[in-house]
Motif scaffolding. Structure first.
Motif, PDB file in Angstrom:
ATOM      1  N   LEU A 162      45.426  40.653 -15.048  1.00  0.00           N
ATOM      2  CA  LEU A 162      44.229  40.695 -15.274  1.00  0.00           C
ATOM      3  C   LEU A 162      43.489  42.858 -14.482  1.00  0.00           C
ATOM      4  CD1 LEU A 162      43.375  36.268 -14.043  1.00  0.00           C
ATOM      5  CD2 LEU A 162      43.083  38.392 -15.979  1.00  0.00           C
ATOM      6  N   GLY A 163      44.364  42.419 -13.938  1.00  0.00           N
ATOM      7  CA  GLY A 163      43.798  44.157 -12.946  1.00  0.00           C
ATOM      8  C   GLY A 163      44.408  45.036 -14.208  1.00  0.00           C
ATOM      9  N   VAL A 164      45.260  44.363 -15.472  1.00  0.00           N
ATOM     10  CA  VAL A 164      45.299  45.295 -16.215  1.00  0.00           C
ATOM     11  C   VAL A 164      44.144  45.650 -17.009  1.00  0.00           C
ATOM     12  CG1 VAL A 164      46.373  47.235 -18.254  1.00  0.00           C
ATOM     13  CG2 VAL A 164      47.837  46.017 -15.811  1.00  0.00           C
ATOM     14  N   LEU A 165      43.886  44.906 -16.948  1.00  0.00           N
ATOM     15  CA  LEU A 165      42.554  44.056 -18.401  1.00  0.00           C
ATOM     16  C   LEU A 165      41.330  44.450 -18.052  1.00  0.00           C
ATOM     17  CD1 LEU A 165      44.633  40.843 -20.114  1.00  0.00           C
ATOM     18  CD2 LEU A 165      45.198  43.207 -20.874  1.00  0.00           C
ATOM     19  N   TRP A 166      41.116  43.645 -16.607  1.00  0.00           N
ATOM     20  CA  TRP A 166      39.232  43.965 -15.928  1.00  0.00           C
ATOM     21  C   TRP A 166      39.677  45.487 -15.358  1.00  0.00           C
ATOM     22  CZ3 TRP A 166      39.226  38.531 -12.955  1.00  0.00           C
ATOM     23  CH2 TRP A 166      39.313  37.654 -13.528  1.00  0.00           C
ATOM     24  N   LEU A 167      40.639  45.451 -14.678  1.00  0.00           N
ATOM     25  CA  LEU A 167      39.802  46.954 -13.898  1.00  0.00           C
ATOM     26  C   LEU A 167      40.751  48.562 -14.600  1.00  0.00           C
ATOM     27  CD1 LEU A 167      40.500  45.089 -10.393  1.00  0.00           C
ATOM     28  CD2 LEU A 167      38.683  45.923 -11.668  1.00  0.00           C
ATOM     29  N   ASN A 168      41.072  48.455 -15.450  1.00  0.00           N
ATOM     30  CA  ASN A 168      42.210  49.006 -16.264  1.00  0.00           C
ATOM     31  C   ASN A 168      43.146  50.252 -14.750  1.00  0.00           C
ATOM     32  OD1 ASN A 168      43.167  51.174 -17.998  1.00  0.00           O
ATOM     33  ND2 ASN A 168      42.477  52.383 -17.261  1.00  0.00           N
ATOM     34  N   TYR A 169      43.726  49.054 -13.586  1.00  0.00           N
ATOM     35  CA  TYR A 169      44.333  49.553 -12.931  1.00  0.00           C
ATOM     36  C   TYR A 169      46.058  49.478 -13.050  1.00  0.00           C
ATOM     37  CZ  TYR A 169      45.894  50.078  -7.859  1.00  0.00           C
ATOM     38  OH  TYR A 169      47.050  50.541  -6.752  1.00  0.00           O
ATOM     39  N   ARG A 170      46.465  50.424 -13.710  1.00  0.00           N
ATOM     40  CA  ARG A 170      48.476  50.281 -13.934  1.00  0.00           C
ATOM     41  C   ARG A 170      48.781  50.709 -12.856  1.00  0.00           C
ATOM     42  NH1 ARG A 170      47.572  54.248 -18.920  1.00  0.00           N
ATOM     43  NH2 ARG A 170      50.181  53.028 -18.599  1.00  0.00           N
ATOM     44  N   GLU A 171      48.533  51.346 -12.153  1.00  0.00           N
ATOM     45  CA  GLU A 171      50.194  51.696 -11.423  1.00  0.00           C
ATOM     46  C   GLU A 171      49.886  50.448 -10.506  1.00  0.00           C
ATOM     47  OE1 GLU A 171      49.995  55.071  -6.838  1.00  0.00           O
ATOM     48  OE2 GLU A 171      48.914  54.812  -9.247  1.00  0.00           O
ATOM     49  N   ILE A 172      51.833  50.365 -10.465  1.00  0.00           N
ATOM     50  CA  ILE A 172      52.319  49.886  -9.900  1.00  0.00           C
ATOM     51  C   ILE A 172      53.470  50.286  -8.838  1.00  0.00           C
ATOM     52  CG2 ILE A 172      54.274  48.973 -11.318  1.00  0.00           C
ATOM     53  CD1 ILE A 172      53.672  45.997 -10.445  1.00  0.00           C
ATOM     54  N   SER A 173      53.393  50.108  -7.468  1.00  0.00           N
ATOM     55  CA  SER A 173      54.974  50.913  -6.123  1.00  0.00           C
ATOM     56  C   SER A 173      55.914  50.043  -7.053  1.00  0.00           C
ATOM     57  CB  SER A 173      54.538  50.644  -5.746  1.00  0.00           C
ATOM     58  OG  SER A 173      54.774  49.324  -4.234  1.00  0.00           O
ATOM     59  N   HIS A 174      56.989  51.012  -6.898  1.00  0.00           N
ATOM     60  CA  HIS A 174      58.612  50.518  -7.178  1.00  0.00           C
ATOM     61  C   HIS A 174      59.418  49.225  -6.793  1.00  0.00           C
ATOM     62  CE1 HIS A 174      59.615  52.888  -3.590  1.00  0.00           C
ATOM     63  NE2 HIS A 174      61.041  51.513  -3.188  1.00  0.00           N
ATOM     64  N   GLY A 175      58.762  49.104  -5.042  1.00  0.00           N
ATOM     65  CA  GLY A 175      59.475  47.894  -4.765  1.00  0.00           C
ATOM     66  C   GLY A 175      58.359  46.450  -5.039  1.00  0.00           C
ATOM     67  N   VAL A 176      56.982  47.061  -5.535  1.00  0.00           N
ATOM     68  CA  VAL A 176      56.563  45.370  -5.774  1.00  0.00           C
ATOM     69  C   VAL A 176      57.055  45.602  -7.215  1.00  0.00           C
ATOM     70  CG1 VAL A 176      54.308  44.910  -6.926  1.00  0.00           C
ATOM     71  CG2 VAL A 176      54.322  46.176  -4.839  1.00  0.00           C
ATOM     72  N   CYS A 177      56.881  46.477  -7.713  1.00  0.00           N
ATOM     73  CA  CYS A 177      57.626  46.484  -9.639  1.00  0.00           C
ATOM     74  C   CYS A 177      59.180  45.295  -9.312  1.00  0.00           C
ATOM     75  CB  CYS A 177      57.734  47.718 -10.055  1.00  0.00           C
ATOM     76  SG  CYS A 177      58.180  47.629 -12.486  1.00  0.00           S
ATOM     77  N   PHE A 178      59.420  45.787  -8.642  1.00  0.00           N
ATOM     78  CA  PHE A 178      61.114  45.257  -8.853  1.00  0.00           C
ATOM     79  C   PHE A 178      61.456  43.806  -8.126  1.00  0.00           C
ATOM     80  CE2 PHE A 178      63.181  49.824  -8.464  1.00  0.00           C
ATOM     81  CZ  PHE A 178      62.623  50.021  -9.283  1.00  0.00           C
ATOM     82  N   SER A 179      60.260  43.500  -7.126  1.00  0.00           N
ATOM     83  CA  SER A 179      59.461  41.864  -6.284  1.00  0.00           C
ATOM     84  C   SER A 179      59.897  41.259  -6.958  1.00  0.00           C
ATOM     85  CB  SER A 179      58.784  42.396  -5.791  1.00  0.00           C
ATOM     86  OG  SER A 179      59.863  43.255  -4.183  1.00  0.00           O
ATOM     87  N   GLN A 180      58.540  42.088  -8.674  1.00  0.00           N
ATOM     88  CA  GLN A 180      57.280  41.159  -9.428  1.00  0.00           C
ATOM     89  C   GLN A 180      58.925  40.668 -10.130  1.00  0.00           C
ATOM     90  OE1 GLN A 180      54.768  42.835 -12.901  1.00  0.00           O
ATOM     91  NE2 GLN A 180      53.451  41.068 -11.919  1.00  0.00           N
ATOM     92  N   ALA A 181      59.905  41.256 -10.732  1.00  0.00           N
ATOM     93  CA  ALA A 181      60.579  41.525 -11.873  1.00  0.00           C
ATOM     94  C   ALA A 181      61.535  40.451 -11.260  1.00  0.00           C
ATOM     95  CB  ALA A 181      61.016  42.731 -11.935  1.00  0.00           C
ATOM     96  N   TYR A 182      61.809  40.595 -10.093  1.00  0.00           N
ATOM     97  CA  TYR A 182      62.814  39.013  -9.308  1.00  0.00           C
ATOM     98  C   TYR A 182      62.204  38.406  -9.001  1.00  0.00           C
ATOM     99  CZ  TYR A 182      66.022  36.786  -5.832  1.00  0.00           C
ATOM    100  OH  TYR A 182      66.564  36.439  -4.927  1.00  0.00           O
ATOM    101  N   PHE A 183      61.188  37.774  -8.718  1.00  0.00           N
ATOM    102  CA  PHE A 183      60.397  36.394  -8.818  1.00  0.00           C
ATOM    103  C   PHE A 183      60.588  35.919 -10.525  1.00  0.00           C
ATOM    104  CE2 PHE A 183      59.087  37.838  -5.416  1.00  0.00           C
ATOM    105  CZ  PHE A 183      60.077  36.802  -3.897  1.00  0.00           C
ATOM    106  N   ILE A 184      60.207  37.485 -11.443  1.00  0.00           N
ATOM    107  CA  ILE A 184      59.975  36.308 -12.840  1.00  0.00           C
ATOM    108  C   ILE A 184      61.224  36.033 -13.528  1.00  0.00           C
ATOM    109  CG2 ILE A 184      59.284  37.551 -15.176  1.00  0.00           C
ATOM    110  CD1 ILE A 184      57.315  39.260 -13.887  1.00  0.00           C
ATOM    111  N   HIS A 185      62.665  36.607 -12.875  1.00  0.00           N
ATOM    112  CA  HIS A 185      63.376  36.679 -13.603  1.00  0.00           C
ATOM    113  C   HIS A 185      64.117  35.410 -12.689  1.00  0.00           C
ATOM    114  CE1 HIS A 185      63.422  39.879 -16.718  1.00  0.00           C
ATOM    115  NE2 HIS A 185      62.793  40.584 -15.753  1.00  0.00           N
ATOM    116  N   THR A 186      63.974  35.366 -11.811  1.00  0.00           N
ATOM    117  CA  THR A 186      64.176  33.976 -10.748  1.00  0.00           C
ATOM    118  C   THR A 186      64.114  32.363 -11.349  1.00  0.00           C
ATOM    119  OG1 THR A 186      64.962  35.670  -9.014  1.00  0.00           O
ATOM    120  CG2 THR A 186      64.963  33.406  -8.482  1.00  0.00           C
TER     121      THR A 186
END
Length: 312
Positions: free
Chosen positions: A80-104
């Motif tokens: 929703l951040g990307v589609l609504w606000l065009n907020y595309r930037e994500i830090s590496h820590g948050v990105c890796f954490s999100q990937a971890y939870f998605i795949h887990t």
């Protein structure tokens, strides 16, 4: 030029070439997200408050609903951040954490479906020992085992992402972080990160599916041996909801796999759309299936509505 993981961010991507339509695209996605939150939230509330639902079958259903909520809450903010606000930037820590939870959580969902198959197997093939085998303690141990298996199996590839150097490009292909997206940007030997997920999928998701199929062969054999047609239908009917959830989950897995394997020349939007189907369709459908097919849950919802009506 190589980029250190401590000093850069990734850029998420919505629907390339359709940026002007992002606000319109977000509307059906938001409706689906809200439906998922409501449907799974209602299931969790009913199972917690209704003593008639304090049985192993519904405890496993609560695990499934919690997993679906977890997937939704993990992906929804960045999408929703990307589609609504065009907020595309994500830090590496948050990105890796999100990937971890998605795949887990994907591995957790497979494990919960396997546990639900085990529950139906014991209930139908060994009903006299059902209460002694699937005690509350045993259900809790199964739940902890599912979480531990998933969490530990995904950890090695995510931890390794922290130590890899990355190329100049930092643009990901989705509005959320996936391991297979991030790894493409690495400027190092990624053989381990390519092979290990394949091993995990075969050792867990595929094995879970084969055990589920085998358990249902035994269940079907037991059901067909019941002489009473009414009792046979009643026994099989307790499995219908679970079978539907299995089909929803594994059909989306197969669909996503086929798109990635054979759809290399398909438009990029097809790949992106299929990823949304994979992450949103099962969490959306699971509560719908159980609400439609389970009388106890229907009764709980009607009781809840009558209480809210009487309090007005």
């Amino acid at each position: 030029m190589w980029l250190n993981t401590t000093s850069f961010s990734f850029l998420l991507t919505g629907f390339p070439g359709m940026e002007r339509a992002h606000h319109w695209i977000s509307i059906p996605l938001l409706v689906v997200y809200i439906s998922i939150l409501l449907g799974n939230g209602i299931l969790l509330f009913l199972i917690r408050d209704d003593h008639n639902l304090h049985e192993p079958m519904y405890y496993f259903l609560a695990m499934l609903a919690a997993t679906d909520l977890g997937v939704t809450l993990t992906t929804m903010p960045t999408v929703l951040g990307v589609l609504w606000l065009n907020y595309r930037e994500i830090s590496h820590g948050v990105c890796f954490s999100q990937a971890y939870f998605i795949h887990t959580l994907s591995i957790v969902e497979s494990g919960v479906l396997l546990a639900m198959a085990y529950d139906r197997f014991i209930a139908i093939c060994n009903p006299l020992r059902y209460a002694s085998i699937l005690t509350n303690t045993q259900v809790m141990k199964i739940g902890v085992g599912i979480l531990t298996r998933a969490g530990l199996s995904i950890m090695p590839i995510i931890i390794r992402l922290l130590w890899l150097p990355y190329c100049q490009s930092n643009v990901l292909s989705h509005a959320f972080c996936l391991h297979q997206d991030v790894i493409k940007l690495a400027c190092a030997d990624i053989t381990f990160n390519r092979l290990y997920p394949v091993v995990v999928v075969f050792a867990m998701v595929l094995l879970d599916f084969l055990i589920i199929v085998f358990s249902y062969i035994l269940i079907l054999k037991t059901v067909m041996s019941i002489t009473s047609g009414e009792e046979r239908a009643k026994a099989f009917n307790t499995c219908v909801s679970h079978i539907c959830c299995i089909l929803v989950f594994y059909i989306t897995v197969v669909g996503l796999t086929l798109i990635h394997r054979f759809g290399k020349h398909a438009p990029r939007v097809v790949h992106i759309t299929m990823s949304y189907v994979y992450f949103l369709f099962p969490p959306f459908m699971n509560p719908v299936i159980y609400i439609i097919k389970t009388k106890q849950i229907q009764s709980g919802i009607l009781h809840l509505l009558s209480l809210s009506h009487s309090s007005v």
